[in-house]
Design a protein around this motif. Structure first.
Motif, PDB file in Angstrom:
ATOM      1  N   HIS A 118      46.642  -4.694 -11.770  1.00 43.75           N
ATOM      2  CA  HIS A 118      46.714  -3.555 -12.027  1.00 43.75           C
ATOM      3  C   HIS A 118      45.996  -2.476 -11.102  1.00 43.75           C
ATOM      4  N   GLU A 145      46.966   2.525 -16.383  1.00 41.07           N
ATOM      5  CA  GLU A 145      47.337   1.901 -17.665  1.00 41.07           C
ATOM      6  C   GLU A 145      47.295   0.510 -17.332  1.00 41.07           C
ATOM      7  N   TYR A 146      46.525  -0.300 -17.997  1.00 37.61           N
ATOM      8  CA  TYR A 146      46.252  -1.623 -17.492  1.00 37.61           C
ATOM      9  C   TYR A 146      47.423  -2.329 -17.744  1.00 37.61           C
ATOM     10  N   CYS A 147      47.966  -3.097 -16.892  1.00 39.19           N
ATOM     11  CA  CYS A 147      49.512  -3.698 -16.750  1.00 39.19           C
ATOM     12  C   CYS A 147      49.548  -5.016 -16.164  1.00 39.19           C
ATOM     13  N   MET A 174      47.560  -1.314  -7.851  1.00 40.36           N
ATOM     14  CA  MET A 174      48.958  -0.598  -7.878  1.00 40.36           C
ATOM     15  C   MET A 174      48.644   0.649  -7.747  1.00 40.36           C
ATOM     16  N   HIS A 187      53.125   1.451 -17.639  1.00 35.59           N
ATOM     17  CA  HIS A 187      52.349   1.797 -16.464  1.00 35.59           C
ATOM     18  C   HIS A 187      51.856   3.298 -16.740  1.00 35.59           C
ATOM     19  N   CYS A 192      47.808   3.345 -10.623  1.00 29.79           N
ATOM     20  CA  CYS A 192      48.268   3.294 -12.157  1.00 29.79           C
ATOM     21  C   CYS A 192      47.057   3.353 -13.063  1.00 29.79           C
TER      22      CYS A 192
END
Ligand code: CUA
Length: 327
Positions: A187, A181-183, A190, A144, A179
């Protein structure tokens, strides 16, 4: 639906973000200079290609393709590198340290009290104004990235590793964190809220977070996990607590001061005092909380929390009153 917490990296409220936004304007200026020179030369070349074809090629290669961009980019690089040491310098000893763990798709937030004891909360971070704070960041699952655009740069959160970030808020207010960062599925949902207050309010908040709850109960009917069925004679908050314990919520969520001690999902102690629910997705109002409990996966597709279809309207109402009472 989502609160109006500021989330612009150019509308800054912290020292790191101020530097980053200055760098942005300098880079935009430098890029403009390069663009104007190159396009100017291209236009000039088009109109003068018949008379001086060779001279124009030379001008384009030297002026447009090499000299001006190299000068401008070197200046920008030096400026950017000069900013780095300050952004990377750790917070001075004695600064508050906040541990944040990225979890699909929410944030575990851990403070320490004066005695060093752990105080866990979720999806909401309080910070004192005009003081550096250090974040220690990690992840429980995938990568993340922790980002509060108004306060500073983003830092990746990686499983098995601790990364650090120093922030120094300069304005009080409520800001939005994301967040970066693609998670996975949720995502984009988040998120978290950041509340920057004066030192006294921050300390007051921290002391309150460290306290276990005194859950309002109707003592006449007894209390605790041994009494699993809602008792029509007790207060709605007490009935909500029973629903919480008997319907499985406590398998994932902890509420200090009750027997709920799950650790898979967000800690809900003092949930009623939070600004948002579902990790920054909805404002924390009774209506939104009821919506969240009724249509969890509609509000946040991909969320790990199961949808409790078996909950009837009365149980949801009790749960909403109980969770709202966790101040
Ligand atoms: Cu966590 Cu994107």
């Amino acid at each position: 639906m989502n609160g109006s917490a500021s989330q612009s990296a150019l509308d800054t409220a912290g020292k790191g973000a101020e530097k980053i936004s200055e760098l942005f304007y300098w880079m935009a200026g430098g890029a403009s200079v390069i663009w104007i020179v190159v396009i100017g030369l291209v236009i000039y070349a088009i109109y003068s290609r018949r008379e001086h074809p060779l001279r124009m090629t030379r001008w384009l290669v030297i002026g447009g393709g090499a000299v001006v961009p190299v000068i401008v980019l070197t200046l920008l690089l030096s400026y950017g590198l000069a900013l780095l040491p300050d952004l990377q310098r750790p917070a001075p000893a004695g600064s508050p340290v906040i541990e944040v763990v990225g979890v699909r798709w929410w944030w575990r937030v851990i403070y320490r009290d004066a005695a060093g004891d752990r105080i866990e909360t979720a999806n909401e971070i309080y910070l004192p104004v005009d003081q550096p704070v250090e974040f220690q960041l990690t992840s429980e699952d995938v990568i993340h990235s922790f980002w509060i655009p108004t306060l500073g740069g983003k830092v990746d959160m990686m499983p098995g590793r601790t990364t650090r970030l120093k922030l120094h808020p300069t304005q009080e207010g409520v800001f939005s964190g994301v967040c970066a960062e693609y998670c996975g599925t949720a995502h984009s949902q988040m998120r978290f809220r950041v509340v920057v207050t004066d030192q006294a309010s921050f300390e007051e908040w921290l002391v309150k977070q460290g306290n276990d709850l005194a859950v309002p109960r109707d003592r006449s009917g007894g209390s605790g996990p041994e009494r699993l069925l809602p008792d029509a004679t007790s207060a709605p908050t007490a009935q909500g607590e029973q629903v919480f314990l008997s319907r499985g919520c406590s398998a994932c969520h902890a509420i200090r001061g009750t027997s709920a001690d799950g650790s898979v999902g967000p800690d809900l102690t003092h949930f009623g005092s939070r600004l948002s629910i579902a990790a920054g997705v909805l404002d924390n109002t009774p209506e939104n909380l009821a919506l969240w409990l009724e249509d969890t996966h509609g509000v946040k597709p991909g969320v790990e929390m199961p949808e409790f279809e078996a909950l009837c309207d009365t149980e949801i109402d009790f749960l909403v009153q109980f969770l709202g009472s966790l101040q």
